[in-house]
Design a protein around this motif. Sequence first.
Motif, short mmCIF file in Angstrom:
data_model
loop_
_atom_site.label_atom_id
_atom_site.label_comp_id
_atom_site.label_asym_id
_atom_site.label_seq_id
_atom_site.Cartn_x
_atom_site.Cartn_y
_atom_site.Cartn_z
N MET A 1 1.07 -0.63 0.48
CA MET A 1 -0.10 -0.50 0.12
C MET A 1 1.08 1.24 0.59
N GLU A 2 0.45 2.14 -0.96
CA GLU A 2 0.86 3.52 -1.07
C GLU A 2 1.09 4.21 0.25
N LYS A 3 2.65 4.79 0.72
CA LYS A 3 2.59 5.51 1.74
C LYS A 3 2.61 6.92 1.41
N PRO A 4 1.09 7.24 2.64
CA PRO A 4 1.23 8.57 2.54
C PRO A 4 2.12 9.87 2.08
N THR A 5 1.72 10.94 1.08
CA THR A 5 2.76 11.90 1.07
C THR A 5 1.88 13.76 2.14
N TYR B 1 0.17 19.48 15.57
CA TYR B 1 0.28 19.98 14.57
C TYR B 1 -0.87 19.06 13.54
N ASN B 2 -1.70 20.74 12.65
CA ASN B 2 -2.13 20.03 11.80
C ASN B 2 -1.52 19.06 10.71
N LYS B 3 -1.81 17.94 9.82
CA LYS B 3 -0.99 17.96 9.00
C LYS B 3 -2.03 17.26 8.12
N ARG B 4 -1.66 18.04 6.29
CA ARG B 4 -2.38 16.71 5.90
C ARG B 4 -1.76 16.22 4.61
N TYR B 5 -2.15 14.93 4.18
CA TYR B 5 -1.95 13.70 3.50
C TYR B 5 -2.32 13.13 2.39
N LYS B 6 -1.89 12.84 1.67
CA LYS B 6 -2.39 11.95 0.37
C LYS B 6 -2.04 11.73 -0.07
N HIS B 7 -2.68 10.02 -0.61
CA HIS B 7 -2.43 9.11 -1.32
C HIS B 7 -3.05 8.34 -1.43
N PHE B 8 -2.70 7.19 -2.45
CA PHE B 8 -3.38 6.83 -3.19
C PHE B 8 -4.85 5.33 -2.74
N SER B 9 -6.16 5.33 -3.08
CA SER B 9 -6.94 4.82 -2.67
C SER B 9 -7.39 3.62 -3.50
N LEU C 1 -8.53 3.19 5.78
CA LEU C 1 -8.36 4.12 6.32
C LEU C 1 -6.86 3.85 7.33
N PRO C 2 -8.41 3.57 8.39
CA PRO C 2 -7.34 2.92 9.80
C PRO C 2 -5.98 1.70 9.19
N LYS C 3 -6.34 0.64 8.51
CA LYS C 3 -4.57 0.43 8.24
C LYS C 3 -4.14 1.65 7.38
N VAL C 4 -4.41 2.29 6.12
CA VAL C 4 -3.22 3.21 6.22
C VAL C 4 -2.95 4.51 7.57
N LEU C 5 -3.40 4.28 8.70
CA LEU C 5 -2.65 5.02 9.61
C LEU C 5 -1.93 4.34 10.50
N SER C 6 -2.31 2.48 10.53
CA SER C 6 -1.87 1.76 11.12
C SER C 6 -0.77 1.60 11.12
N GLU C 7 0.47 1.69 9.36
CA GLU C 7 1.47 1.09 8.84
C GLU C 7 1.63 2.56 8.78
N ASN C 8 1.24 3.39 8.93
CA ASN C 8 2.36 4.68 8.20
C ASN C 8 2.32 5.27 9.85
N PHE C 9 1.74 5.72 11.06
CA PHE C 9 2.01 6.21 11.82
C PHE C 9 1.35 5.72 13.01
N GLU C 10 2.82 4.99 13.52
CA GLU C 10 3.52 4.30 14.90
C GLU C 10 2.50 4.89 16.17
N GLN C 11 2.60 6.29 16.19
CA GLN C 11 1.85 6.47 17.37
C GLN C 11 0.78 6.76 17.68
N LEU C 12 -0.27 6.81 16.43
CA LEU C 12 -1.48 6.32 17.06
C LEU C 12 -2.13 5.15 17.35
N ASP C 13 -3.09 4.87 18.43
CA ASP C 13 -3.18 3.99 18.84
C ASP C 13 -4.81 3.90 18.49
N MET C 14 -4.41 2.70 17.29
CA MET C 14 -5.85 2.24 16.90
C MET C 14 -6.74 0.99 16.87
N SER C 15 -5.89 0.75 18.61
CA SER C 15 -7.30 -0.04 19.15
C SER C 15 -7.53 0.90 20.18
#
Length: 281
Positions: A1-5, A16-24, A128-142
């Motif tokens: 899966m493509e890493k968000p930019t 921080y407010n951050k915006r990301y783009k990715h292919f879905s 989207l939850p999968k993208v978040l869990s794979e790319n933002f380890e600081q987020l607790d997706m549980s």
Amino acid sequence: MEKPTEISSSKMFGGYNKRYKHFSPTLGCSMIFSIYFPLSPPSQKIPVIFWLSGLTCTDENFITKSGAQRAASSDGIALVAPDTSPRGLNIEGEADSWDFGVGAGFYLNATEQKWKNWRMYDYVVKELPKVLSENFEQLDMSRVSISGHSMGGHGALTIYLKNPGKYKSVSAFSPITNPMNCPWGQKAFSNYLGSNKSDWEQYDATCLIRKCNKISVPILIDQGEDDKFLHDQLLPRNFEEACKSVNAPLILRLQPGYDHSYYFIATFIDDHIHHHAQALK
């Protein structure tokens, strides 16, 4: 899966407010989502509130207008705001009206062939939850809750009710609670799902709550009494009656003088963030 930019970053209340783009792959197009990261120790995992926006909105409306970051920063919660539909597919008729097509995904999986890319339910619940869990380890997706406004309130309620245990809590502002019985919902459902109304029930919160198992955390809904869509589109009393019929805990607050706008949301958003913070502890 493509890493968000990362496409933008702005500091706010220490985070921080951050915006990301990715292919879905789910939607077949590029998508943008926003995240507010509160200031937190590197070793501390951050719980998440998903915010689903309403008709005509993008990922930016909530992030720029709600002021939710102040309470989210205080409570140490990340805010994730996806877009409201696929974009850039150039399907005939996708932009003919503001309440259907682009900016109007209704958080369902379309079954009509023409609208096969409109799978916002799978995007929000699975991809989207999968993208978040794979790319933002600081987020607790549980530890995740869900909220939204209008069409997004409909999405938050239905997604919560269809996925017991996945989300710790749910809240909504001015949600479309009984879309089978309002013009917005009937237009969307008939085009995305076809004419069989039994297929519509799986995306109607008033229908879903009647089949729901025990809900431990009360559902919080704020509704402006001066909302011009209240009586013909939103129908919160229908949802309230359905909740009562199964003893589902509901806090429905009718707010005198308030309308459908982000002025209303900004006024009460702290209550919603704190409501979720209690459930996410």
